[in-house]
Design a protein around this motif. Structure first.
Motif, PDB file in Angstrom:
ATOM      1  N   GLY A  43     -25.125   2.279 -35.478  1.00  0.00           N
ATOM      2  CA  GLY A  43     -24.237   2.067 -34.337  1.00  0.00           C
ATOM      3  C   GLY A  43     -24.794   2.680 -33.068  1.00  0.00           C
ATOM      4  N   PRO A  44     -24.599   2.021 -31.929  1.00  0.00           N
ATOM      5  CA  PRO A  44     -25.149   2.527 -30.668  1.00  0.00           C
ATOM      6  C   PRO A  44     -24.434   3.784 -30.178  1.00  0.00           C
ATOM      7  N   ALA A  45     -25.076   4.488 -29.270  1.00  0.00           N
ATOM      8  CA  ALA A  45     -24.467   5.658 -28.636  1.00  0.00           C
ATOM      9  C   ALA A  45     -23.309   5.210 -27.755  1.00  0.00           C
ATOM     10  N   LEU A  46     -22.180   5.891 -27.873  1.00  0.00           N
ATOM     11  CA  LEU A  46     -21.020   5.630 -27.027  1.00  0.00           C
ATOM     12  C   LEU A  46     -20.828   6.738 -25.996  1.00  0.00           C
ATOM     13  N   ALA A  47     -21.407   7.897 -26.247  1.00  0.00           N
ATOM     14  CA  ALA A  47     -21.232   9.050 -25.371  1.00  0.00           C
ATOM     15  C   ALA A  47     -21.666   8.709 -23.955  1.00  0.00           C
ATOM     16  N   GLY A  48     -20.764   8.936 -23.026  1.00  0.00           N
ATOM     17  CA  GLY A  48     -21.086   8.724 -21.631  1.00  0.00           C
ATOM     18  C   GLY A  48     -20.848   7.327 -21.119  1.00  0.00           C
ATOM     19  N   LEU A  49     -20.588   6.363 -22.015  1.00  0.00           N
ATOM     20  CA  LEU A  49     -20.194   5.039 -21.523  1.00  0.00           C
ATOM     21  C   LEU A  49     -18.820   5.194 -20.879  1.00  0.00           C
ATOM     22  N   SER A  50     -18.539   4.446 -19.843  1.00  0.00           N
ATOM     23  CA  SER A  50     -17.224   4.573 -19.218  1.00  0.00           C
ATOM     24  C   SER A  50     -16.149   4.046 -20.169  1.00  0.00           C
ATOM     25  N   ALA A  51     -14.956   4.613 -20.039  1.00  0.00           N
ATOM     26  CA  ALA A  51     -13.842   4.159 -20.876  1.00  0.00           C
ATOM     27  C   ALA A  51     -13.565   2.681 -20.628  1.00  0.00           C
ATOM     28  N   SER A  52     -13.724   2.237 -19.384  1.00  0.00           N
ATOM     29  CA  SER A  52     -13.473   0.824 -19.089  1.00  0.00           C
ATOM     30  C   SER A  52     -14.501  -0.073 -19.773  1.00  0.00           C
ATOM     31  N   TYR A  53     -15.750   0.387 -19.860  1.00  0.00           N
ATOM     32  CA  TYR A  53     -16.773  -0.415 -20.541  1.00  0.00           C
ATOM     33  C   TYR A  53     -16.474  -0.487 -22.039  1.00  0.00           C
ATOM     34  N   ILE A  54     -16.132   0.643 -22.661  1.00  0.00           N
ATOM     35  CA  ILE A  54     -15.814   0.667 -24.092  1.00  0.00           C
ATOM     36  C   ILE A  54     -14.625  -0.257 -24.373  1.00  0.00           C
ATOM     37  N   THR A  55     -13.595  -0.159 -23.541  1.00  0.00           N
ATOM     38  CA  THR A  55     -12.403  -0.998 -23.700  1.00  0.00           C
ATOM     39  C   THR A  55     -12.771  -2.478 -23.588  1.00  0.00           C
ATOM     40  N   ALA A  77      -8.464  -3.624 -35.284  1.00  0.00           N
ATOM     41  CA  ALA A  77      -7.574  -2.487 -35.500  1.00  0.00           C
ATOM     42  C   ALA A  77      -7.319  -1.718 -34.207  1.00  0.00           C
ATOM     43  N   PHE A  78      -8.243  -1.833 -33.240  1.00  0.00           N
ATOM     44  CA  PHE A  78      -8.104  -1.124 -31.976  1.00  0.00           C
ATOM     45  C   PHE A  78      -7.510  -1.997 -30.879  1.00  0.00           C
ATOM     46  N   ALA A  79      -6.901  -3.108 -31.240  1.00  0.00           N
ATOM     47  CA  ALA A  79      -6.307  -3.994 -30.235  1.00  0.00           C
ATOM     48  C   ALA A  79      -5.151  -3.312 -29.506  1.00  0.00           C
ATOM     49  N   ALA A  80      -4.488  -2.365 -30.160  1.00  0.00           N
ATOM     50  CA  ALA A  80      -3.366  -1.661 -29.531  1.00  0.00           C
ATOM     51  C   ALA A  80      -3.889  -0.630 -28.530  1.00  0.00           C
ATOM     52  N   PRO A  81      -3.430  -0.677 -27.276  1.00  0.00           N
ATOM     53  CA  PRO A  81      -3.906   0.256 -26.256  1.00  0.00           C
ATOM     54  C   PRO A  81      -3.687   1.727 -26.609  1.00  0.00           C
ATOM     55  N   ASP A  82      -2.616   2.036 -27.370  1.00  0.00           N
ATOM     56  CA  ASP A  82      -2.360   3.442 -27.703  1.00  0.00           C
ATOM     57  C   ASP A  82      -3.409   3.997 -28.658  1.00  0.00           C
ATOM     58  N   LEU A  83      -4.150   3.148 -29.364  1.00  0.00           N
ATOM     59  CA  LEU A  83      -5.268   3.598 -30.193  1.00  0.00           C
ATOM     60  C   LEU A  83      -6.569   3.587 -29.405  1.00  0.00           C
ATOM     61  N   LEU A  84      -6.774   2.539 -28.637  1.00  0.00           N
ATOM     62  CA  LEU A  84      -8.031   2.364 -27.932  1.00  0.00           C
ATOM     63  C   LEU A  84      -8.216   3.362 -26.800  1.00  0.00           C
ATOM     64  N   ALA A  85      -7.187   3.599 -26.008  1.00  0.00           N
ATOM     65  CA  ALA A  85      -7.323   4.463 -24.829  1.00  0.00           C
ATOM     66  C   ALA A  85      -7.804   5.872 -25.177  1.00  0.00           C
ATOM     67  N   PRO A  86      -7.212   6.559 -26.176  1.00  0.00           N
ATOM     68  CA  PRO A  86      -7.701   7.911 -26.472  1.00  0.00           C
ATOM     69  C   PRO A  86      -9.125   7.920 -27.035  1.00  0.00           C
ATOM     70  N   ALA A  87      -9.460   6.921 -27.831  1.00  0.00           N
ATOM     71  CA  ALA A  87     -10.815   6.858 -28.392  1.00  0.00           C
ATOM     72  C   ALA A  87     -11.830   6.601 -27.286  1.00  0.00           C
ATOM     73  N   ALA A  88     -11.538   5.669 -26.398  1.00  0.00           N
ATOM     74  CA  ALA A  88     -12.451   5.359 -25.294  1.00  0.00           C
ATOM     75  C   ALA A  88     -12.609   6.565 -24.377  1.00  0.00           C
ATOM     76  N   ALA A  89     -11.515   7.242 -24.075  1.00  0.00           N
ATOM     77  CA  ALA A  89     -11.576   8.426 -23.207  1.00  0.00           C
ATOM     78  C   ALA A  89     -12.388   9.546 -23.859  1.00  0.00           C
ATOM     79  N   TYR A  90     -12.222   9.729 -25.167  1.00  0.00           N
ATOM     80  CA  TYR A  90     -12.965  10.773 -25.880  1.00  0.00           C
ATOM     81  C   TYR A  90     -14.470  10.527 -25.792  1.00  0.00           C
ATOM     82  N   PHE A  91     -14.905   9.313 -26.108  1.00  0.00           N
ATOM     83  CA  PHE A  91     -16.342   9.042 -26.098  1.00  0.00           C
ATOM     84  C   PHE A  91     -16.905   9.035 -24.671  1.00  0.00           C
ATOM     85  N   ALA A  92     -16.123   8.593 -23.701  1.00  0.00           N
ATOM     86  CA  ALA A  92     -16.578   8.637 -22.305  1.00  0.00           C
ATOM     87  C   ALA A  92     -16.812  10.089 -21.874  1.00  0.00           C
ATOM     88  N   ALA A  93     -15.937  10.991 -22.310  1.00  0.00           N
ATOM     89  CA  ALA A  93     -16.049  12.402 -21.923  1.00  0.00           C
ATOM     90  C   ALA A  93     -17.222  13.105 -22.600  1.00  0.00           C
TER      91      ALA A  93
END
Length: 196
Positions: A43-55, A77-93
């Motif tokens: 799997g590719p690196a997600l660290a530092g990708l913007s949350a909007s790009y991951i989403t 499984a990540f179609a629900a925003p309440d699951l996707l938003a925290p995961a995307a924010a975590y990897f962006a950070a």
């Protein structure tokens, strides 16, 4: 002398601290992308990708603009925003690290570096840095390329070239990738993977 029980206790405390910072929603991602999104062979690196790009990429898997046998069911499984938003924010950070040195200020040392910073106007290939940045760390809708696995980068360029991947603004990557040959793709992937 540190006793083994102390080491086990310290290890458990460190593991609990890591588990506490990782959102529950992101736990499904670490098997392929690493605990901090550093990327792995599968799997590719997600660290530092913007949350909007991951989403946007999750949306692309869900709308079949992108296709991957492992990622497509996970994206569903990540179609629900309440699951996707925290995961995307975590990897962006996770990508908040000192800025990379500005590259491209010296003459290109390799064909991949030359394409990245100069493009090839004779073939109507723009310089990649104009979107992905002078240090290839991306931003906004443009992903970080620096340090990504060469095999992943090459596979994505091939997918853009074949029309198997889409979802970019105005099909910009698809149009550019069609002008790249196999040698270009290999050179670019190797060059970008070596940037740390």
């Amino acid at each position: 002398m540190i006793r083994w029980q102390t080491l086990v206790l310290l290890s458990c405390i460190a593991g609990a601290a890591i588990a506490n910072e990782l959102p529950d929603a992101a736990q499904a991602c670490v098997a392929c992308h690493g605990l901090h999104g550093e990327g792995m062979a599968q799997g590719p690196a997600l660290a530092g990708l913007s949350a909007s790009y991951i989403t946007a990429q999750i949306e692309h898997f869900n709308t079949r603009r992108r296709s991957n046998a492992l990622m497509t069911p996970i994206a569903e499984a990540f179609a629900a925003p309440d699951l996707l938003a925290p995961a995307a924010a975590y990897f962006a950070a996770q990508g908040k690290r000192p800025a990379l040195q500005v590259r491209g200020q010296q003459p290109a040392a390799s064909p991949g570096e030359k394409l990245y910073y100069e493009g090839d106007m004779a073939r109507d290939i723009p310089a990649c840095f104009s979107c992905h940045g002078p240090s290839a760390i991306g931003g906004g809708p443009f992903p970080r390329l620096a340090g990504q696995q060469a095999s992943y980068l090459a596979a994505q360029l091939h997918a853009w070239r074949k029309g198997e991947r889409s979802g970019d603004p105005d099909n910009m990557m698809g149009a550019i990738a069609k002008r790249l040959n196999d040698k270009d793709i290999s050179a670019m992937a190797s060059y970008l993977a070596a940037i740390h």
